[in-house]
Write an enzyme that holds these catalytic residues in place. Structure first.
Site, PDB file in Angstrom:
ATOM      1  N   ARG A  25      29.929  35.727  77.563  1.00  0.00           N
ATOM      2  CA  ARG A  25      28.690  36.066  76.848  1.00  0.00           C
ATOM      3  C   ARG A  25      29.003  36.541  75.425  1.00  0.00           C
ATOM      4  O   ARG A  25      28.810  35.803  74.460  1.00  0.00           O
ATOM      5  CB  ARG A  25      27.916  37.128  77.657  1.00  0.00           C
ATOM      6  CG  ARG A  25      26.487  37.329  77.190  1.00  0.00           C
ATOM      7  CD  ARG A  25      26.333  38.282  76.010  1.00  0.00           C
ATOM      8  NE  ARG A  25      26.909  39.602  76.233  1.00  0.00           N
ATOM      9  CZ  ARG A  25      27.047  40.510  75.261  1.00  0.00           C
ATOM     10  NH1 ARG A  25      26.663  40.241  74.028  1.00  0.00           N
ATOM     11  NH2 ARG A  25      27.602  41.681  75.515  1.00  0.00           N
ATOM     12  N   ASP A  26      29.534  37.751  75.280  1.00  0.00           N
ATOM     13  CA  ASP A  26      29.839  38.269  73.938  1.00  0.00           C
ATOM     14  C   ASP A  26      30.890  37.375  73.273  1.00  0.00           C
ATOM     15  O   ASP A  26      30.839  37.108  72.069  1.00  0.00           O
ATOM     16  CB  ASP A  26      30.353  39.710  74.061  1.00  0.00           C
ATOM     17  CG  ASP A  26      30.099  40.561  72.821  1.00  0.00           C
ATOM     18  OD1 ASP A  26      29.937  39.991  71.731  1.00  0.00           O
ATOM     19  OD2 ASP A  26      30.086  41.795  72.939  1.00  0.00           O
ATOM     20  N   HIS A 221      32.317  49.997  75.140  1.00  0.00           N
ATOM     21  CA  HIS A 221      32.296  48.586  74.693  1.00  0.00           C
ATOM     22  C   HIS A 221      32.822  48.567  73.254  1.00  0.00           C
ATOM     23  O   HIS A 221      32.068  48.828  72.313  1.00  0.00           O
ATOM     24  CB  HIS A 221      30.850  48.091  74.788  1.00  0.00           C
ATOM     25  CG  HIS A 221      30.609  46.682  74.358  1.00  0.00           C
ATOM     26  ND1 HIS A 221      30.397  45.646  75.248  1.00  0.00           N
ATOM     27  CD2 HIS A 221      30.520  46.109  73.136  1.00  0.00           C
ATOM     28  CE1 HIS A 221      30.171  44.520  74.594  1.00  0.00           C
ATOM     29  NE2 HIS A 221      30.251  44.769  73.297  1.00  0.00           N
ATOM     30  N   HIS A 223      34.563  46.787  69.980  1.00  0.00           N
ATOM     31  CA  HIS A 223      35.002  45.626  69.207  1.00  0.00           C
ATOM     32  C   HIS A 223      36.213  46.074  68.398  1.00  0.00           C
ATOM     33  O   HIS A 223      36.343  47.252  68.045  1.00  0.00           O
ATOM     34  CB  HIS A 223      33.861  45.098  68.327  1.00  0.00           C
ATOM     35  CG  HIS A 223      32.830  44.352  69.138  1.00  0.00           C
ATOM     36  ND1 HIS A 223      32.804  42.979  69.218  1.00  0.00           N
ATOM     37  CD2 HIS A 223      31.830  44.801  69.937  1.00  0.00           C
ATOM     38  CE1 HIS A 223      31.815  42.611  70.020  1.00  0.00           C
ATOM     39  NE2 HIS A 223      31.207  43.696  70.469  1.00  0.00           N
ATOM     40  N   CYS A 254      28.741  39.935  67.485  1.00  0.00           N
ATOM     41  CA  CYS A 254      27.304  39.708  67.517  1.00  0.00           C
ATOM     42  C   CYS A 254      26.882  38.965  66.261  1.00  0.00           C
ATOM     43  O   CYS A 254      27.148  39.418  65.151  1.00  0.00           O
ATOM     44  CB  CYS A 254      26.570  41.042  67.614  1.00  0.00           C
ATOM     45  SG  CYS A 254      24.791  40.820  67.595  1.00  0.00           S
ATOM     46  N   ASN A 263      35.863  41.370  70.634  1.00  0.00           N
ATOM     47  CA  ASN A 263      35.920  42.521  71.539  1.00  0.00           C
ATOM     48  C   ASN A 263      37.366  42.909  71.809  1.00  0.00           C
ATOM     49  O   ASN A 263      38.290  42.115  71.604  1.00  0.00           O
ATOM     50  CB  ASN A 263      35.309  42.130  72.894  1.00  0.00           C
ATOM     51  CG  ASN A 263      33.807  42.026  72.846  1.00  0.00           C
ATOM     52  OD1 ASN A 263      33.255  41.036  72.386  1.00  0.00           O
ATOM     53  ND2 ASN A 263      33.139  43.049  73.324  1.00  0.00           N
TER      54      ASN A 263
HETATM   55  P1  HMG Z   1      10.722  37.114  68.684  1.00  0.00           P
HETATM   56  O1  HMG Z   1      10.766  35.935  67.786  1.00  0.00           O
HETATM   57  O2  HMG Z   1      10.189  38.407  68.153  1.00  0.00           O
HETATM   58  O3  HMG Z   1       9.997  36.742  70.068  1.00  0.00           O
HETATM   59  O4  HMG Z   1      12.225  37.351  69.197  1.00  0.00           O
HETATM   60  P2  HMG Z   1       8.461  36.808  70.463  1.00  0.00           P
HETATM   61  O5  HMG Z   1       8.326  37.778  71.595  1.00  0.00           O
HETATM   62  O6  HMG Z   1       7.606  37.007  69.242  1.00  0.00           O
HETATM   63  O7  HMG Z   1       8.224  35.323  71.013  1.00  0.00           O
HETATM   64  C1  HMG Z   1       8.334  34.181  70.172  1.00  0.00           C
HETATM   65  C2  HMG Z   1       8.639  32.963  71.014  1.00  0.00           C
HETATM   66  O8  HMG Z   1       9.924  33.152  71.629  1.00  0.00           O
HETATM   67  C3  HMG Z   1       7.643  32.725  72.138  1.00  0.00           C
HETATM   68  O9  HMG Z   1       7.546  31.322  72.346  1.00  0.00           O
HETATM   69  C4  HMG Z   1       8.325  33.343  73.331  1.00  0.00           C
HETATM   70  O10 HMG Z   1       7.932  32.783  74.553  1.00  0.00           O
HETATM   71  C5  HMG Z   1       9.783  33.005  73.045  1.00  0.00           C
HETATM   72  P3  HMG Z   1       6.303  30.484  71.772  1.00  0.00           P
HETATM   73  O11 HMG Z   1       5.106  31.132  72.400  1.00  0.00           O
HETATM   74  O12 HMG Z   1       6.362  30.683  70.296  1.00  0.00           O
HETATM   75  O13 HMG Z   1       6.636  29.109  72.250  1.00  0.00           O
HETATM   76  N1  HMG Z   1      10.706  33.968  73.690  1.00  0.00           N
HETATM   77  C6  HMG Z   1      11.744  33.619  74.453  1.00  0.00           C
HETATM   78  N2  HMG Z   1      12.264  32.425  74.819  1.00  0.00           N
HETATM   79  C7  HMG Z   1      13.317  32.435  75.626  1.00  0.00           C
HETATM   80  N3  HMG Z   1      13.919  33.573  76.101  1.00  0.00           N
HETATM   81  C8  HMG Z   1      13.440  34.768  75.748  1.00  0.00           C
HETATM   82  C9  HMG Z   1      12.311  34.817  74.885  1.00  0.00           C
HETATM   83  N4  HMG Z   1      11.617  35.848  74.362  1.00  0.00           N
HETATM   84  C10 HMG Z   1      10.636  35.304  73.646  1.00  0.00           C
HETATM   85  N5  HMG Z   1      14.017  35.897  76.218  1.00  0.00           N
HETATM   86  C11 HMG Z   1      13.772  38.160  70.866  1.00  0.00           C
HETATM   87  C12 HMG Z   1      12.528  38.467  70.044  1.00  0.00           C
HETATM   88  C13 HMG Z   1      14.164  39.445  71.553  1.00  0.00           C
HETATM   89  C14 HMG Z   1      13.431  37.087  71.876  1.00  0.00           C
HETATM   90  C15 HMG Z   1      14.879  37.658  69.899  1.00  0.00           C
HETATM   91  O14 HMG Z   1      15.037  38.617  68.892  1.00  0.00           O
HETATM   92  C16 HMG Z   1      16.204  37.432  70.588  1.00  0.00           C
HETATM   93  O15 HMG Z   1      16.332  36.516  71.380  1.00  0.00           O
HETATM   94  N6  HMG Z   1      17.227  38.278  70.285  1.00  0.00           N
HETATM   95  C17 HMG Z   1      18.514  38.195  70.930  1.00  0.00           C
HETATM   96  C18 HMG Z   1      19.642  38.455  69.974  1.00  0.00           C
HETATM   97  C19 HMG Z   1      20.958  38.454  70.718  1.00  0.00           C
HETATM   98  O16 HMG Z   1      21.114  37.834  71.752  1.00  0.00           O
HETATM   99  N7  HMG Z   1      21.967  39.168  70.152  1.00  0.00           N
HETATM  100  C20 HMG Z   1      23.282  39.234  70.761  1.00  0.00           C
HETATM  101  C21 HMG Z   1      23.332  40.093  71.998  1.00  0.00           C
HETATM  102  S1  HMG Z   1      23.419  41.834  71.661  1.00  0.00           S
HETATM  103  C22 HMG Z   1      25.096  42.131  71.335  1.00  0.00           C
HETATM  104  O17 HMG Z   1      25.877  41.233  71.203  1.00  0.00           O
HETATM  105  C23 HMG Z   1      25.581  43.565  71.305  1.00  0.00           C
HETATM  106  C24 HMG Z   1      26.345  43.958  72.578  1.00  0.00           C
HETATM  107  O18 HMG Z   1      27.482  43.124  72.768  1.00  0.00           O
HETATM  108  C25 HMG Z   1      26.810  45.431  72.470  1.00  0.00           C
HETATM  109  C26 HMG Z   1      27.538  45.749  71.153  1.00  0.00           C
HETATM  110  O19 HMG Z   1      28.549  45.081  70.841  1.00  0.00           O
HETATM  111  O20 HMG Z   1      27.068  46.680  70.474  1.00  0.00           O
HETATM  112  C27 HMG Z   1      25.449  43.841  73.821  1.00  0.00           C
HETATM  113 MG    MG Z   2      29.394  43.366  71.815  1.00  0.00          MG
END
Ligand code: HMG
Ligand code: MG
Length: 312
Positions: A25-26, A221, A223, A254, A263
């Site tokens: 994933r990450d 966690h 990095h 990220c 990581n």
């Molecule tokens: P948004 O554009 O604000 O979404 O994104 P929305 O709620 O306004 O919806 C817009 C459209 O997206 C809609 O479709 C929803 O159905 C669809 P439409 O009606 O326009 O056809 N939608 C989705 N589709 C599929 N799966 C979903 C989903 N949600 C809405 N879950 C959202 C908001 C949260 C979805 C977006 O910002 C997003 O996907 N963000 C994810 C970013 C990400 O994955 N970052 C990496 C992970 S975090 C990380 O790495 C840190 C970590 O490792 C810890 C660390 O290191 O600190 C964990």
């Molecule tokens: Mg991370």
């Protein structure tokens, strides 16, 4: 048979730890090279075969936001075909109810929500304000819990934020407590951009303890952007934390956090744990073989020092 470090145990460290493997994933979410779903399924299977558990498999996020994991459904379907019910035990990220619905459809049992200790990163990573992210998590958590799922809470930017700079310890504790109060079973404290150092780790864990959060509710966690991940892990061990997130081969980062790199490498962590005589249940050679195999698919060598040293 690889070299092994001499085992020299230290008083006061945990006897065993859990490694929470985030490589699929990450590790893959930030890669430029597109990886076939079948290769991802092979990766997860190989990591499980090396003894890693849990193995976080993918994210049910918006496919436009993280194109590399757009095949989450296909991957989990493939894994259910290969592994049966065991695949439904693999944790996945869900940011909101839409993501949870996608996990429900496949009968998955463990999800993770991911929040930010800072306003700016909540906005960049989730398109939410700081308070808005918790409003988004609340129904997601409630429905997941009602369905009997476990829910991990990730908290990013616990040690510094590339836009906001230093992050107050009290602010991190407040955000972490909000995730736990919503019902998170475990809180993973993320050094998203790898700026933390060992004293900072101990200070943060101490602040959580003072707020009534015990070390067995926490995971760390790290990095490795500034090469501090292992030192920070040692500080975490001294403070009594027993769950560490790591990524095979040291991949990761990220896409929405400026300057986030890989990581803590699972292999680097295993080497240190072996030297300290701390149980982990993982086969280092199998993980390192997997990282070399994956590096061939990614077209670049693993950044892990231990993977490189074992090869030579
Ligand atoms: P948004 O554009 O604000 O979404 O994104 P929305 O709620 O306004 O919806 C817009 C459209 O997206 C809609 O479709 C929803 O159905 C669809 P439409 O009606 O326009 O056809 N939608 C989705 N589709 C599929 N799966 C979903 C989903 N949600 C809405 N879950 C959202 C908001 C949260 C979805 C977006 O910002 C997003 O996907 N963000 C994810 C970013 C990400 O994955 N970052 C990496 C992970 S975090 C990380 O790495 C840190 C970590 O490792 C810890 C660390 O290191 O600190 C964990
Ligand atoms: Mg991370």
């Amino acid at each position: 048979m690889s070299d092994l470090p001499a085992v020299v145990r230290q008083d006061g460290l945990p006897a065993s730890v859990t490694i929470y493997e985030v490589g699929a994933r990450d590790g893959l979410q930030n890669e430029q090279t597109t990886i076939d779903t079948g290769i991802k399924a092979d990766l997860v299977t190989r990591l499980l075969d090396a003894g890693l558990s849990p193995v976080e498999a993918t994210s049910f996020v918006h496919p436009r936001w993280v194109p590399q994991l757009a095949d989450a459904k296909e991957l989990m379907t493939e894994l259910v075909g290969r592994l049966g019910e065991r695949a439904r035990e693999l944790p996945v990220l869900v940011p909101n109810e839409k993501g949870l619905d996608r996990a429900f459809e496949l009968g998955l049992r463990h999800v993770a929500i991911f929040g930010s200790a800072t306003e700016t990163f909540a906005n960049k990573n989730l398109n939410q304000s700081y308070d808005g992210q918790f409003a988004m998590f609340e129904p997601t958590m409630a429905r997941a819990k009602h369905a009997g799922m476990t829910v991990r809470g990730y908290l990013s930017m616990c040690f510094g934020d590339p836009w906001e700079g230093q992050v107050e310890i009290a602010k991190v504790v407040e955000a972490g407590k909000r995730l736990l109060d919503l019902g998170a079973d475990q809180l993973s404290l993320g050094d998203t951009i790898g700026v933390g150092t060992a004293g900072h780790v101990k200070q943060l864990i101490g602040a959580f303890a003072a707020a009534g959060v015990s070390t067995d509710q926490l995971a760390l966690h790290f990095h490795d952007t500034y090469g501090q991940a292992l030192a920070n892990t040692y500080a975490g061990l001294e403070a009594g934390v027993t769950t560490y997130d790591a990524s095979a081969g040291g991949l990761g980062g990220c896409p929405y956090a400026k300057s986030a790199t890989g990581n803590l490498a699972t292999e680097d962590l295993l080497w240190m744990l072996d030297g300290l005589g701390i149980e982990h249940g993982v086969d280092l050679d199998k993980v390192a073989d997997t990282s070399r195999w994956l590096a061939d698919h990614l077209g670049r060598p693993s950044p892990s020092a231990v993977v490189r040293a074992l090869r030579s």
